[in-house]
Write a protein that holds these residues in place. Structure first.
Motif, PDB file in Angstrom:
ATOM      1  N   ARG A   1      30.162  40.912  41.292  1.00  8.35           N
ATOM      2  CA  ARG A   1      29.600  39.645  40.808  1.00  8.35           C
ATOM      3  C   ARG A   1      29.163  39.872  39.366  1.00  8.35           C
ATOM      4  O   ARG A   1      28.262  40.663  39.115  1.00  8.35           O
ATOM      5  N   GLY A   2      29.811  39.192  38.436  1.00 10.69           N
ATOM      6  CA  GLY A   2      29.460  39.345  37.015  1.00 10.69           C
ATOM      7  C   GLY A   2      29.621  40.785  36.555  1.00 10.69           C
ATOM      8  O   GLY A   2      30.693  41.371  36.644  1.00 10.69           O
TER       9      GLY A   2
ATOM     10  N   THR B   1      45.931  50.367  54.573  1.00  6.71           N
ATOM     11  CA  THR B   1      46.106  48.920  54.418  1.00  6.71           C
ATOM     12  C   THR B   1      45.091  48.419  53.400  1.00  6.71           C
ATOM     13  O   THR B   1      43.902  48.726  53.509  1.00  6.71           O
ATOM     14  N   VAL B   2      45.567  47.687  52.421  1.00  6.12           N
ATOM     15  CA  VAL B   2      44.689  47.091  51.415  1.00  6.12           C
ATOM     16  C   VAL B   2      44.738  45.576  51.596  1.00  6.12           C
ATOM     17  O   VAL B   2      45.813  44.971  51.505  1.00  6.12           O
ATOM     18  N   ILE B   3      43.585  44.996  51.912  1.00  9.97           N
ATOM     19  CA  ILE B   3      43.516  43.551  52.143  1.00  9.97           C
ATOM     20  C   ILE B   3      43.033  42.878  50.864  1.00  9.97           C
ATOM     21  O   ILE B   3      41.919  43.110  50.407  1.00  9.97           O
ATOM     22  N   GLY B   4      43.913  42.092  50.256  1.00  6.00           N
ATOM     23  CA  GLY B   4      43.588  41.420  48.994  1.00  6.00           C
ATOM     24  C   GLY B   4      44.184  42.161  47.807  1.00  6.00           C
ATOM     25  O   GLY B   4      43.934  43.348  47.614  1.00  6.00           O
ATOM     26  N   VAL B   5      45.027  41.470  47.054  1.00  8.06           N
ATOM     27  CA  VAL B   5      45.670  42.082  45.885  1.00  8.06           C
ATOM     28  C   VAL B   5      45.186  41.355  44.644  1.00  8.06           C
ATOM     29  O   VAL B   5      45.972  40.718  43.925  1.00  8.06           O
ATOM     30  N   GLY B   6      43.876  41.419  44.409  1.00  8.53           N
ATOM     31  CA  GLY B   6      43.282  40.737  43.271  1.00  8.53           C
ATOM     32  C   GLY B   6      42.611  41.726  42.334  1.00  8.53           C
ATOM     33  O   GLY B   6      43.180  42.759  42.004  1.00  8.53           O
ATOM     34  N   GLY B   7      41.372  41.381  41.945  1.00 10.47           N
ATOM     35  CA  GLY B   7      40.635  42.191  40.973  1.00 10.47           C
ATOM     36  C   GLY B   7      40.269  43.575  41.483  1.00 10.47           C
ATOM     37  O   GLY B   7      40.269  44.543  40.729  1.00 10.47           O
ATOM     38  N   LEU B   8      39.918  43.681  42.755  1.00  6.33           N
ATOM     39  CA  LEU B   8      39.649  44.998  43.347  1.00  6.33           C
ATOM     40  C   LEU B   8      40.945  45.650  43.798  1.00  6.33           C
ATOM     41  O   LEU B   8      41.159  46.850  43.622  1.00  6.33           O
TER      42      LEU B   8
ATOM     43  N   VAL C   1      28.833  38.415  46.919  1.00  2.76           N
ATOM     44  CA  VAL C   1      29.793  39.028  46.001  1.00  2.76           C
ATOM     45  C   VAL C   1      31.192  38.495  46.298  1.00  2.76           C
ATOM     46  O   VAL C   1      31.433  37.897  47.341  1.00  2.76           O
ATOM     47  N   GLY C   2      32.103  38.750  45.354  1.00  6.99           N
ATOM     48  CA  GLY C   2      33.512  38.421  45.558  1.00  6.99           C
ATOM     49  C   GLY C   2      34.338  39.682  45.411  1.00  6.99           C
ATOM     50  O   GLY C   2      33.801  40.784  45.318  1.00  6.99           O
ATOM     51  N   GLY C   3      35.642  39.503  45.393  1.00  9.69           N
ATOM     52  CA  GLY C   3      36.496  40.676  45.268  1.00  9.69           C
ATOM     53  C   GLY C   3      37.777  40.344  44.536  1.00  9.69           C
ATOM     54  O   GLY C   3      38.381  41.189  43.904  1.00  9.69           O
ATOM     55  N   GLY C   4      38.185  39.108  44.664  1.00 11.47           N
ATOM     56  CA  GLY C   4      39.464  38.724  44.097  1.00 11.47           C
ATOM     57  C   GLY C   4      39.259  38.210  42.698  1.00 11.47           C
ATOM     58  O   GLY C   4      39.892  38.457  41.750  1.00 11.47           O
TER      59      GLY C   4
ATOM     60  N   PRO D   1      31.479  34.543  39.728  1.00 14.48           N
ATOM     61  CA  PRO D   1      31.824  34.999  38.379  1.00 14.48           C
ATOM     62  C   PRO D   1      32.175  36.495  38.376  1.00 14.48           C
ATOM     63  O   PRO D   1      31.471  37.279  39.021  1.00 14.48           O
ATOM     64  N   VAL D   2      33.255  36.867  37.717  1.00 19.84           N
ATOM     65  CA  VAL D   2      33.660  38.287  37.700  1.00 19.84           C
ATOM     66  C   VAL D   2      34.227  38.668  36.334  1.00 19.84           C
ATOM     67  O   VAL D   2      35.114  37.996  35.807  1.00 19.84           O
ATOM     68  N   LEU D   3      33.732  39.778  35.785  1.00 19.46           N
ATOM     69  CA  LEU D   3      34.334  40.379  34.603  1.00 19.46           C
ATOM     70  C   LEU D   3      35.412  41.357  35.096  1.00 19.46           C
ATOM     71  O   LEU D   3      35.178  42.118  36.029  1.00 19.46           O
TER      72      LEU D   3
END
Ligand code: ZN
Lengths: 73, 243
Positions: free
Chosen positions: B146-147, B26-33, A70-73, B177-179
């Motif tokens: 994922r998707g 602390t939030v690691i990663g400021v992307g889709g999640l 899985v990914g996250g970004g 891949p991510v929606l």
């Protein structure tokens, strides 16, 4: 029977759950081969909730769960 | 009154709201999640939030990373996010770490956090964050997408981690891949877990990998077990004995 539960993209083109005859399979890897899933496509392989390498023996009543990365970004 | 509606929730109330205000996440990663996680933690009034990311905003981020807008392309993600979050709720202190986490700095950055939320896009950082959280005994909220699919799970030193599940053996070669909406749904679940852990309410998703299937519209729980030979758990135990 051995129950195989597919997650995420492994579900595409397959049923979510498959039941297999235990006599046809020695290891978890045999099951991956049966479904034409390459070892490196599998991020998590669980047998009864426990991480298991592909060469782990399988038996009647086992529940196998398969997850892709899985990914996250 | 900013928090009026959530103060009405019996499991939160005035004392819960004060607890949130005193909390540090602390939030690691400021992307889709990270976008939904941060938006809801900030709007809920978590007092101090640290955001960690070393990337700059690119156009291909914009289908899912809604804290970043078209004008932000090329800006540091932590600064783009900090600006929106400050405008949403100026009462929350949002600090930024514009650096890649590595084994030498990870513990320094996350220590003092009440909860860490993992919103990263690579297995390496996931495992590193989990190892550091376990050594410092900080609960970690994991999520991945994922998707149309995703999962969420809580990790703690007495409960299974990603390494217990063999996840560290994974090498990702291509972008996942991510929606956008899938990341939104899983990120919202992570924010919910984080709030539960901060307040000590409900049943955290320890040892319970909650899987979402957006195509069939199902959530399924998979009970997972701690591995006897997990290297991360072993290191956390050894670190504790060494003190
Ligand atoms: Zn572990």
């Amino acid at each position: 029977m051995i129950e195989v539960r597919f997650f995420a993209t492994f579900r595409e083109g397959r049923d979510k759950v498959s039941l297999l005859e235990p006599k046809d399979f020695k290891t978890a890897g045999d099951i991956l081969d049966h479904f034409r899933i390459h070892r490196e496509e599998v991020a998590i392989l669980l047998i009864n909730g426990l991480y298991s390498p592909a060469d782990t023996a399988v038996k009647d009543g086992d529940v196998i769960a398969l997850f892709p990365p899985v990914g996250g970004g | 009154m900013r928090y009026e509606r959530q103060l009405l929730i019996p499991q939160i109330g005035q004392s819960g709201q004060e607890k949130l205000k005193k909390s540090k996440v602390t939030v690691i990663g400021v992307g889709g999640l990270g976008s939904p996680v941060l938006t809801y933690l900030v709007s809920a009034g978590v007092g101090r939030i640290q955001i960690v990311d070393c990337d700059v905003v690119s156009e291909s981020n914009l289908n899912r990373q809604f804290l970043h807008h078209t004008v932000d392309i090329g800006r540091a993600k932590v600064l783009s996010a900090q600006e929106k979050l400050a405008s949403l709720n100026p009462e929350v202190k949002v600090s930024t770490v514009n650096q890649r986490l590595n084994p030498d700095n990870v513990k320094e950055y996350i220590s003092g956090s009440d909860v860490v939320v993992d919103c990263v896009d690579n297995a390496e950082t996931r495992i590193m964050a989990a190892a550091a959280c376990m050594e410092l005994d900080i609960p970690l909220v994991e999520g991945g997408v994922r998707g149309f699919y995703g999962y969420v799970m809580d990790i703690g030193k007495d409960y299974p981690c990603l390494s217990c599940l063999g996840y560290d053996t994974v090498k990702q070669k291509t972008p996942v891949p991510v929606l956008g909406v899938t990341a939104g749904i899983i990120g919202c679940m992570q924010a919910n877990e984080c709030i539960k852990l901060l307040l000590g309410i409900g049943a955290p998703l320890y040892g319970r990998m909650l899987n979402y299937d957006g195509l069939s519209g199902n959530w399924e729980e998979v009970h997972v077990k701690k591995a006897a030979d997990c290297p991360i758990h072993a290191r956390a135990e050894a670190g504790k004995r060494g003190k």
